[in-house]
Motif scaffolding. Structure first.
Motif, mmCIF file in Angstrom:
data_model
loop_
_atom_site.group_PDB
_atom_site.id
_atom_site.type_symbol
_atom_site.label_atom_id
_atom_site.label_comp_id
_atom_site.label_asym_id
_atom_site.label_seq_id
_atom_site.Cartn_x
_atom_site.Cartn_y
_atom_site.Cartn_z
ATOM 1 N N LEU A 177 34.771 44.952 26.198
ATOM 2 C CA LEU A 177 34.190 43.671 26.600
ATOM 3 C C LEU A 177 34.915 43.090 27.807
ATOM 4 C CD1 LEU A 177 33.701 41.955 23.128
ATOM 5 C CD2 LEU A 177 31.871 42.428 24.780
ATOM 6 N N TYR A 178 34.150 42.523 28.742
ATOM 7 C CA TYR A 178 34.717 41.655 29.758
ATOM 8 C C TYR A 178 34.926 40.263 29.145
ATOM 9 C CZ TYR A 178 33.361 45.178 33.243
ATOM 10 O OH TYR A 178 33.223 46.330 33.962
ATOM 11 N N PHE A 179 35.841 39.505 29.713
ATOM 12 C CA PHE A 179 36.190 38.194 29.178
ATOM 13 C C PHE A 179 35.601 37.102 30.070
ATOM 14 C CE2 PHE A 179 39.355 41.211 27.763
ATOM 15 C CZ PHE A 179 39.374 40.970 26.389
ATOM 16 N N GLU A 180 34.756 36.263 29.487
ATOM 17 C CA GLU A 180 34.049 35.215 30.228
ATOM 18 C C GLU A 180 34.917 33.968 30.327
ATOM 19 O OE1 GLU A 180 29.528 33.756 29.906
ATOM 20 O OE2 GLU A 180 30.779 33.045 28.250
ATOM 21 N N GLU A 181 35.021 33.423 31.533
ATOM 22 C CA GLU A 181 35.747 32.173 31.772
ATOM 23 C C GLU A 181 34.808 31.165 32.408
ATOM 24 O OE1 GLU A 181 39.360 30.321 34.554
ATOM 25 O OE2 GLU A 181 38.587 32.338 34.928
ATOM 26 N N LEU A 182 34.693 29.992 31.808
ATOM 27 C CA LEU A 182 33.970 28.884 32.427
ATOM 28 C C LEU A 182 34.955 28.075 33.240
ATOM 29 C CD1 LEU A 182 31.405 27.047 32.713
ATOM 30 C CD2 LEU A 182 32.398 25.695 30.870
ATOM 31 N N MET A 183 34.718 27.958 34.537
ATOM 32 C CA MET A 183 35.509 27.089 35.402
ATOM 33 C C MET A 183 34.619 25.917 35.754
ATOM 34 S SD MET A 183 37.507 28.165 38.868
ATOM 35 C CE MET A 183 38.371 26.948 39.852
ATOM 36 N N LEU A 204 33.013 33.237 35.301
ATOM 37 C CA LEU A 204 33.665 34.414 35.863
ATOM 38 C C LEU A 204 33.915 35.422 34.744
ATOM 39 C CD1 LEU A 204 35.096 31.619 37.203
ATOM 40 C CD2 LEU A 204 36.047 33.359 38.703
ATOM 41 N N TYR A 205 33.741 36.696 35.042
ATOM 42 C CA TYR A 205 33.886 37.756 34.045
ATOM 43 C C TYR A 205 35.082 38.624 34.414
ATOM 44 C CZ TYR A 205 29.482 36.012 32.420
ATOM 45 O OH TYR A 205 28.506 35.177 31.917
ATOM 46 N N HIS A 206 36.127 38.576 33.564
ATOM 47 C CA HIS A 206 37.410 39.215 33.817
ATOM 48 C C HIS A 206 37.562 40.513 33.040
ATOM 49 C CE1 HIS A 206 39.432 35.635 35.715
ATOM 50 N NE2 HIS A 206 38.547 34.969 34.988
ATOM 51 N N VAL A 207 38.309 41.427 33.642
ATOM 52 C CA VAL A 207 38.692 42.648 32.940
ATOM 53 C C VAL A 207 39.733 42.339 31.869
ATOM 54 C CG1 VAL A 207 39.783 44.922 33.201
ATOM 55 C CG2 VAL A 207 38.167 44.092 34.933
ATOM 56 N N HIS A 208 40.636 41.403 32.152
ATOM 57 C CA HIS A 208 41.718 41.044 31.229
ATOM 58 C C HIS A 208 41.561 39.583 30.793
ATOM 59 C CE1 HIS A 208 43.630 44.801 32.398
ATOM 60 N NE2 HIS A 208 43.537 44.435 33.676
ATOM 61 N N ILE A 209 42.257 39.219 29.742
ATOM 62 C CA ILE A 209 42.214 37.838 29.249
ATOM 63 C C ILE A 209 42.842 36.922 30.300
ATOM 64 C CG2 ILE A 209 43.097 36.260 27.488
ATOM 65 C CD1 ILE A 209 42.961 38.583 25.498
ATOM 66 N N LEU A 257 51.956 36.669 35.423
ATOM 67 C CA LEU A 257 50.830 37.176 34.637
ATOM 68 C C LEU A 257 51.021 38.671 34.374
ATOM 69 C CD1 LEU A 257 47.850 35.464 36.527
ATOM 70 C CD2 LEU A 257 49.437 34.490 34.844
ATOM 71 N N PRO A 258 50.674 39.125 33.170
ATOM 72 C CA PRO A 258 50.846 40.556 32.884
ATOM 73 C C PRO A 258 49.904 41.444 33.688
ATOM 74 C CG PRO A 258 49.723 39.443 31.075
ATOM 75 C CD PRO A 258 50.195 38.374 32.013
ATOM 76 N N VAL A 316 38.114 40.008 38.509
ATOM 77 C CA VAL A 316 36.759 39.523 38.201
ATOM 78 C C VAL A 316 35.735 40.548 38.682
ATOM 79 C CG1 VAL A 316 35.061 37.731 38.766
ATOM 80 C CG2 VAL A 316 37.432 37.100 38.260
ATOM 81 N N VAL A 317 34.837 40.958 37.764
ATOM 82 C CA VAL A 317 33.790 41.920 38.123
ATOM 83 C C VAL A 317 32.529 41.219 38.617
ATOM 84 C CG1 VAL A 317 34.662 43.651 36.539
ATOM 85 C CG2 VAL A 317 32.880 42.062 35.759
ATOM 86 N N GLY A 318 32.383 39.933 38.310
ATOM 87 C CA GLY A 318 31.217 39.184 38.751
ATOM 88 C C GLY A 318 31.334 37.725 38.362
#
Length: 400
Positions: free
Chosen positions: A25-31, A43-48, A237-238, A244-246
């Motif tokens: 799963l990609y991780f969704e972030e609302l900004m 934004l859709y992230h590869v990592h948390i 950050l680790p 972000v993929v999109g």
């Protein structure tokens, strides 16, 4: 921002599963702004995106402010601030504070080195490129910028500035959001026909890109107990923040060139609101560009003397030849501060010289604030000390 954009790989429905080719799963972030009640992007992230490996204090450059007392108009010459040039200076940690109050801070930097990754958690930033070129790399994608560009960066956007060579940058840091003037916008956010620019003039980020990396430091400017209520923290950050993929939405950094501003002119002199570009809480940003000037047969094209009783006025002179300030020592890289309570206007002789002029070749960025501005360490370092006398008979810095 006035309109919606989409870049990269996003799912057809928000808040639903979005998977990588390997099934993870990609991780969704609302900004989003104003507590889910205003503009936002997903934004859709590869990592948390919340992951932090370490943290420490960032000792900010001098953020102290002192009152402009006794009340004095001032000429600040920013090109004096970096006498050794740009060697090893970056456009984030190298900023020197000129002026500020509880609503906005104005800084200047001459940089030639890539900045650290950076996030302003206090407010939006509007960066004006006086000279040079650079890439503003952001979590949304990259923005190539050059001389005359404004870069508007929303609050909490992770970015860094990578100059191609010496870069002169004037930074307007808000404690709020920065938007086009509200009177230019429809109730739905579209730029209207009377606006001096439109959506076609705004350049959004290139497509987002995945950057590999571990243990990446991000410098964060945020509210705190330091001078001006500002503090700094560094998060390690680790994984790299640019993962972000999109993304899609109406909140993102963008570029607007001062050369795409269409000046509004008239038969007699137009007041500064005709030159407005942006606004924030308790301040506005205007620009003065090359233009045909007033064409009434008896017009005096330079500004009339005025007491803007509710505002301090800051003018950054960044090109051309500013007709109203001849004889005061002001030139490229100068900043004039005209505080509320002091009537200001053209230098001696400018009234007479301007009669019959048909065109002004000038470039300047103006910030008007509705609370008094105080002096930062950089203003105290580059004040010419004589500008207040420049309207006296004889002009040119010496009262007679």
């Amino acid at each position: 921002m006035p309109y919606y954009r989409m870049a990269g790989n996003v799912p057809p429905k928000r808040h639903t599963q979005h998977r990588a080719p390997d099934g993870s799963l990609y991780f969704e972030e609302l900004m989003g702004e104003e507590g889910f009640s205003s503009d936002s992007s997903l934004l859709y992230h590869v990592h948390i995106p919340s992951s932090i490996a370490e943290f420490r204090t960032w000792e900010l450059p001098d953020q102290s402010l002192v009152p402009n007392h006794p009340l004095t108009p001032r000429h600040l010459f920013t090109h004096q601030l970096f006498p050794d040039g740009a060697s090893g200076i970056d456009a984030v940690t190298g900023r020197r504070l000129l002026l500020g109050n509880g609503d906005v801070r104005l800084s200047y930097v001459l940089a030639d080195t890539a900045s650290p990754y950076y996030r302003n958690a206090i407010g939006d930033e509007c960066l004006y490129v006086e000279a040079g070129t650079a890439r503003v790399e952001t979590v949304f994608g990259d923005l190539p910028v050059g001389e005359g560009d404004y870069v508007v960066v929303p609050r909490a956007t992770t970015y860094r500035i990578v100059p191609d060579g010496p870069l002169r940058l004037y930074a307007i840091e808000a404690n709020s959001h920065i938007t086009p003037a509200r009177r230019y916008l429809s109730r739905y956010g579209q730029l209207l026909e009377h606006a001096p620019f439109c959506e076609r003039d705004l350049r959004g980020p290139e497509a987002p890109r995945i950057v590999e990396g571990r243990d990446v430091e991000v410098y964060i400017k945020h509210r705190g107990s330091g001078p001006g209520g500002i503090a700094g923290t560094v998060h390690t950050l680790p994984h790299h923040p640019f993962d972000v993929v999109g993304w899609d939405g109406c909140l993102y950094p963008y570029v607007f060139s001062i050369r795409d501003f269409e000046p509004l002119t008239g038969r007699v002199h137009q007041p500064p609101p005709a030159h407005q570009v942006f606004e924030g809480a308790n301040f506005v940003v205007c620009n003065f560009v090359p233009r045909k000037v007033d064409y009434h047969p008896l017009a005096i094209p330079v500004p009339y003397y005025h007491s803007n009783v509710d505002s301090d006025e800051v003018m950054f002179y960044c090109g051309g030849d500013y007709e109203a300030r001849k004889g005061s020592g002001i030139g490229q890289g100068s900043i004039s501060l005209h505080p509320g309570g002091h009537p200001h206007g053209p230098q001696p002789g400018a009234y007479e010289r301007a009669i019959g002029a048909e065109f002004f070749d000038e470039l300047a960025v103006m910030v008007d604030t509705f609370r008094p501005l105080e002096l930062g360490e950089a203003a105290r370092d580059c004040d010419d000390g004589v500008y207040a006398y420049s309207w006296a008979k004889g002009g040119n810095g010496a009262a007679k």
